[in-house]
Design a protein around this motif. Structure first.
Motif, short mmCIF file in Angstrom:
data_model
loop_
_atom_site.label_atom_id
_atom_site.label_comp_id
_atom_site.label_asym_id
_atom_site.label_seq_id
_atom_site.Cartn_x
_atom_site.Cartn_y
_atom_site.Cartn_z
N ARG A 105 64.81 10.43 67.67
CA ARG A 105 64.68 10.53 66.46
C ARG A 105 66.07 11.66 66.04
O ARG A 105 66.31 12.70 66.61
CB ARG A 105 63.42 11.34 66.07
CG ARG A 105 62.99 11.37 64.42
CD ARG A 105 61.83 11.99 64.32
NE ARG A 105 61.50 12.55 63.20
CZ ARG A 105 61.32 11.55 62.12
NH1 ARG A 105 61.21 10.34 62.12
NH2 ARG A 105 61.06 12.08 60.77
N TYR A 106 66.64 11.11 64.96
CA TYR A 106 67.82 12.19 64.44
C TYR A 106 67.76 12.08 62.94
O TYR A 106 67.41 11.27 62.36
CB TYR A 106 69.18 11.35 64.64
CG TYR A 106 70.34 12.09 64.00
CD1 TYR A 106 70.57 13.47 64.39
CD2 TYR A 106 71.29 11.45 63.29
CE1 TYR A 106 71.66 14.04 64.03
CE2 TYR A 106 72.37 12.27 62.72
CZ TYR A 106 72.62 13.48 63.13
OH TYR A 106 73.73 14.04 62.88
N ALA A 119 77.29 8.74 57.26
CA ALA A 119 77.21 9.12 58.69
C ALA A 119 75.75 8.56 59.22
O ALA A 119 75.68 8.18 60.28
CB ALA A 119 76.93 10.80 58.51
N ALA A 120 74.58 8.73 58.50
CA ALA A 120 73.54 8.01 58.79
C ALA A 120 73.46 6.77 59.20
O ALA A 120 72.88 6.31 60.31
CB ALA A 120 72.37 8.32 57.93
N GLY A 121 74.09 6.06 58.36
CA GLY A 121 74.18 4.31 58.71
C GLY A 121 75.04 4.20 59.99
O GLY A 121 74.50 3.42 60.81
N GLU A 122 76.04 4.94 60.22
CA GLU A 122 76.92 4.83 61.54
C GLU A 122 76.32 5.34 62.54
O GLU A 122 76.53 4.46 63.82
CB GLU A 122 78.30 5.34 61.11
CG GLU A 122 79.30 5.12 60.21
CD GLU A 122 80.39 5.80 60.06
OE1 GLU A 122 80.50 7.11 60.52
OE2 GLU A 122 81.31 5.42 59.03
N ALA A 124 72.94 5.28 63.08
CA ALA A 124 71.90 4.25 63.11
C ALA A 124 72.40 2.92 63.86
O ALA A 124 71.86 2.45 64.78
CB ALA A 124 71.27 3.99 61.95
N ARG A 125 73.58 2.42 63.58
CA ARG A 125 74.28 1.46 63.98
C ARG A 125 74.61 1.63 65.41
O ARG A 125 74.70 0.78 66.42
CB ARG A 125 75.32 0.79 63.23
CG ARG A 125 75.07 -0.16 62.29
CD ARG A 125 76.37 -0.72 61.52
NE ARG A 125 77.09 0.15 60.98
CZ ARG A 125 76.81 0.72 59.84
NH1 ARG A 125 75.62 0.57 59.16
NH2 ARG A 125 77.73 1.80 59.29
N VAL A 132 66.40 7.05 62.47
CA VAL A 132 67.13 8.00 61.68
C VAL A 132 66.62 8.46 60.22
O VAL A 132 66.52 7.61 59.61
CB VAL A 132 68.59 7.62 61.46
CG1 VAL A 132 69.57 8.42 60.63
CG2 VAL A 132 69.51 7.26 62.70
N HIS A 133 66.48 9.65 60.05
CA HIS A 133 65.65 10.26 58.94
C HIS A 133 66.60 11.09 58.10
O HIS A 133 66.53 12.42 58.65
CB HIS A 133 64.43 10.61 59.29
CG HIS A 133 63.50 10.82 58.03
ND1 HIS A 133 62.03 11.01 58.02
CD2 HIS A 133 63.75 11.25 56.66
CE1 HIS A 133 61.55 11.31 57.07
NE2 HIS A 133 62.75 11.36 56.04
N GLY A 134 67.58 10.81 57.26
CA GLY A 134 68.39 11.63 56.68
C GLY A 134 67.72 12.59 55.57
O GLY A 134 66.82 12.03 54.89
#
Ligand code: AVJ
Length: 331
Positions: A105-106, A119-122, A124-125, A132-134
């Motif tokens: 988990r991040y 950033a969260a999208g990158e 997660a990919r 990823v829980h921003g």
């Protein structure tokens, strides 16, 4: 998933309150958080690449050398990063945790919704299977909402592995010593027993190198400092003349912090329509725009300890310029 704790008016209200309090105090003061509009963030990025500005390089050096040891010592499967920005340095940690087979988990936490989303999208990919829980929030106010636990986990699931909260870059140096205990208490309060905190701190060193890092030859830091006035001009309709202020960086040896200021080059009055405020400056008057505290290892240890965070390990670069400290919440 992204939680947003900042409603549309949050930043405007904060800015107005900070500017009206700061510019009616004596000496005048503006908090450093307002440096970072798009242009300011670009300038800061440029600062991190300057020869004189060692902290970013030193921190990356330590991370690259010790990420495996950090993963092993923390024993965490969740990384929560305060002020995550573009999450570039975090990847060194994410890679090491993944290599240790325990990355689950991040939780990136940032006050810029746009930066966080990207950033969260990158991340997660780049890390399939990573949750990823921003969180869009202000870490001076919203640490109580740090989602270290997966809210979707069934109530009968086994106790989770520890989490590691990180604050990199020496950002803690922006807090005055008077405000650090409350901040560290809030960080510890957002953690559970057994969780760890990884903290990056710039260390006390030769004054000339310290000052050069905040007063570079190319004048990038000067533009970064002056940019706060453009932020006030744009967002509050103010009329600060950027040519009428000069950048200053000095090391305060008693407090062991770098202080950045803007010095008024002449007698002048600035108008801030959004606050119905006029601000007079005397020739030579200094307005403080940032403190960047420099630490000694003993001090890092004692301040963390006072918040119930017991230092487990501390790593520095070969020259002793910068430290990364891993501390565990013990109670
Ligand atoms: C982002 C707060 C860590 O204090 O070194 C860089 C900001 N100011 N140059 C620092 C900064 C001027 C930086 N921090």
């Amino acid at each position: 998933m992204i939680d947003n704790w900042l409603d549309a008016g949050w930043s405007d209200r904060e800015l107005r309150a900070d500017v009206s309090v700061g510019l009616s105090s004596s000496p005048k003061e503006l908090p450093p958080k307002w440096f970072y509009d798009d242009h300011g963030s670009e300038l800061f990025d440029e600062i991190t690449r300057l020869d004189e500005y060692y902290p970013t390089r030193r921190e990356r050096e330590i991370l690259e050398r010790e990420a495996g040891a950090i993963a092993a010592a923390a024993g965490a499967d969740c990384i929560a990063e305060l002020g995550s920005g573009t999450s570039t340095k975090t990847r060194i940690l994410l890679d090491a945790f993944a290599a240790a087979g325990r990355l689950r988990r991040y939780v990136p936490f940032d006050n810029s919704a746009a930066t966080l989303r990207t950033a969260a999208g990158e991340v997660a990919r780049a890390y399939p299977g990573l949750a990823v829980h921003g969180v869009v929030g202000d870490f001076e106010h919203h640490l109580g909402h740090l989602p270290l636990d997966d809210v979707a986990a069934p109530p009968d699931s086994p106790p989770r592995a520890p989490a590691m909260v990180v604050l990199l870059g020496g950002t803690i140096g922006n807090f005055s010593p008077a405000r650090r205990p409350a901040f560290l208490d809030a960080v510890a309060g957002a953690m559970r027993t057994g969780d760890t905190f990884l903290l990056g701190t710039d260390l006390v060193k030769d004054v000339d190198r310290l000052v050069a890092a905040y007063d570079d030859a190319a004048g990038v830091t000067a533009r970064f400092n002056l940019n706060v006035l453009s932020v006030l001009n744009r967002r509050l309709g103010a009329d600060f003349d950027l040519d009428a202020f000069a950048h200053e960086a000095v090391f305060d040896a008693d407090n062991e912090w770098i202080e950045m200021r803007l010095r008024s080059l002449r007698t002048q009055t600035a108008h801030i329509p959004a606050l119905e405020m006029t601000v007079d400056f005397a020739a030579g008057e200094r307005m403080r725009t940032e403190i960047s505290a420099k630490f000694r290892p003993e001090r890092v240890r004692s301040e963390l300890g006072a918040a119930g965070l017991v230092v487990q390990r501390m790593w520095t670069d070969a020259d002793g310029d910068y430290a990364l400290t891993l501390a565990r919440r013990v109670l």
